[in-house]
Design a protein around this motif. Structure first.
Motif, PDB file in Angstrom:
ATOM      1  N   ARG A  71       3.492  -1.844  -4.423  1.00  9.70           N
ATOM      2  CA  ARG A  71       4.467  -2.356  -3.454  1.00  9.70           C
ATOM      3  C   ARG A  71       4.066  -1.994  -2.020  1.00  9.70           C
ATOM      4  N   ARG A  72       3.492  -0.803  -1.836  1.00  7.77           N
ATOM      5  CA  ARG A  72       3.076  -0.361  -0.505  1.00  7.77           C
ATOM      6  C   ARG A  72       1.722  -0.934  -0.089  1.00  7.77           C
ATOM      7  N   GLY A  73       1.023  -1.566  -1.022  1.00  6.66           N
ATOM      8  CA  GLY A  73      -0.264  -2.177  -0.701  1.00  6.66           C
ATOM      9  C   GLY A  73      -1.434  -1.210  -0.726  1.00  6.66           C
ATOM     10  N   TYR A  74      -1.282  -0.066  -1.401  1.00 10.36           N
ATOM     11  CA  TYR A  74      -2.397   0.871  -1.520  1.00 10.36           C
ATOM     12  C   TYR A  74      -3.413   0.328  -2.521  1.00 10.36           C
ATOM     13  N   ARG A 115      -0.192  10.272   6.781  1.00 15.31           N
ATOM     14  CA  ARG A 115       1.093  10.943   6.593  1.00 15.31           C
ATOM     15  C   ARG A 115       1.971  10.115   5.661  1.00 15.31           C
ATOM     16  N   SER A 116       1.990   8.811   5.851  1.00 15.07           N
ATOM     17  CA  SER A 116       2.782   7.934   4.992  1.00 15.07           C
ATOM     18  C   SER A 116       2.317   8.019   3.546  1.00 15.07           C
ATOM     19  N   PHE A 117       1.002   8.025   3.314  1.00 10.18           N
ATOM     20  CA  PHE A 117       0.457   8.079   1.961  1.00 10.18           C
ATOM     21  C   PHE A 117       0.766   9.418   1.293  1.00 10.18           C
ATOM     22  N   ALA A 166      -6.598   6.512  -0.744  1.00 13.97           N
ATOM     23  CA  ALA A 166      -5.786   6.827   0.434  1.00 13.97           C
ATOM     24  C   ALA A 166      -6.376   6.134   1.661  1.00 13.97           C
ATOM     25  N   PRO A 167      -5.592   5.997   2.723  1.00 16.39           N
ATOM     26  CA  PRO A 167      -6.112   5.401   3.956  1.00 16.39           C
ATOM     27  C   PRO A 167      -7.336   6.127   4.515  1.00 16.39           C
ATOM     28  N   ASP A 168      -7.488   7.431   4.204  1.00 15.07           N
ATOM     29  CA  ASP A 168      -8.648   8.170   4.704  1.00 15.07           C
ATOM     30  C   ASP A 168      -9.891   7.956   3.839  1.00 15.07           C
ATOM     31  N   GLY A 169      -9.767   7.166   2.754  1.00 17.62           N
ATOM     32  CA  GLY A 169     -10.907   6.853   1.905  1.00 17.62           C
ATOM     33  C   GLY A 169     -11.016   7.718   0.664  1.00 17.62           C
ATOM     34  N   SER A 170     -10.275   8.813   0.595  1.00 11.57           N
ATOM     35  CA  SER A 170     -10.332   9.662  -0.595  1.00 11.57           C
ATOM     36  C   SER A 170      -9.594   8.984  -1.751  1.00 11.57           C
ATOM     37  N   VAL A 171      -9.936   9.384  -2.961  1.00 11.53           N
ATOM     38  CA  VAL A 171      -9.325   8.800  -4.148  1.00 11.53           C
ATOM     39  C   VAL A 171      -8.494   9.870  -4.845  1.00 11.53           C
ATOM     40  N   THR A 172      -7.256   9.532  -5.186  1.00  9.95           N
ATOM     41  CA  THR A 172      -6.347  10.466  -5.826  1.00  9.95           C
ATOM     42  C   THR A 172      -6.049  10.027  -7.246  1.00  9.95           C
ATOM     43  N   ASN A 173      -6.154  10.962  -8.175  1.00 13.50           N
ATOM     44  CA  ASN A 173      -5.816  10.760  -9.580  1.00 13.50           C
ATOM     45  C   ASN A 173      -4.322  11.057  -9.706  1.00 13.50           C
TER      46      ASN A 173
END
Length: 120
Positions: free
Chosen positions: A85-88, A19-21, A108-115
């Motif tokens: 800054r968020r450490g992603y 949710r945060s991501f 993302a924390p769920d392991g998916s990658v976002t462009n």
């Protein structure tokens, strides 16, 4: 058949981190939330690219892997700074592509990658 919009669905083990991501970082709206599952949408840009990522890959490579979602933002440099800054985990650095897009890829924390990108 006419597609009106695509709403990304995310399977996740940690709803709060996801949710945060997706909400705080990317500005997506949570349309549905239940244990292990989020449905996302964006009122400003209701469509998103969704592709399949092969789980067999040892590491993510922009030339051989595909992102699960492409998100266009107004200021990609600010988004990149916020991700750091968020450490992603940035899995492909901020670059300007020859076809006029400035982008980076973040996990993302769920392991998916976002462009995450902007037009130059």
């Amino acid at each position: 058949m006419t597609i009106r919009r695509i709403m990304p669905n995310v399977a996740t083990q940690d709803i709060e981190e996801s949710r945060s991501f997706y909400s705080d970082f990317l500005g997506m709206d949570m349309r549905m939330e239940e244990p292990g599952f989020l449905m996302l949408a964006s009122l400003e840009n209701p469509t998103a690219q969704m592709t399949i990522v092969s789980p067999a890959a040892d590491s993510w490579d922009p030339h051989t892997s595909q992102s699960t979602m492409a998100v266009e933002v107004e200021d990609v440099d600010a988004a990149y700074t916020a991700a750091e800054r968020r450490g992603y985990q940035v899995v492909y650095p901020l670059t300007t592509e020859p076809w006029g897009i400035r982008r980076f890829f973040v996990q993302a924390p769920d392991g998916s990658v976002t462009n995450v990108h902007s037009h130059v």
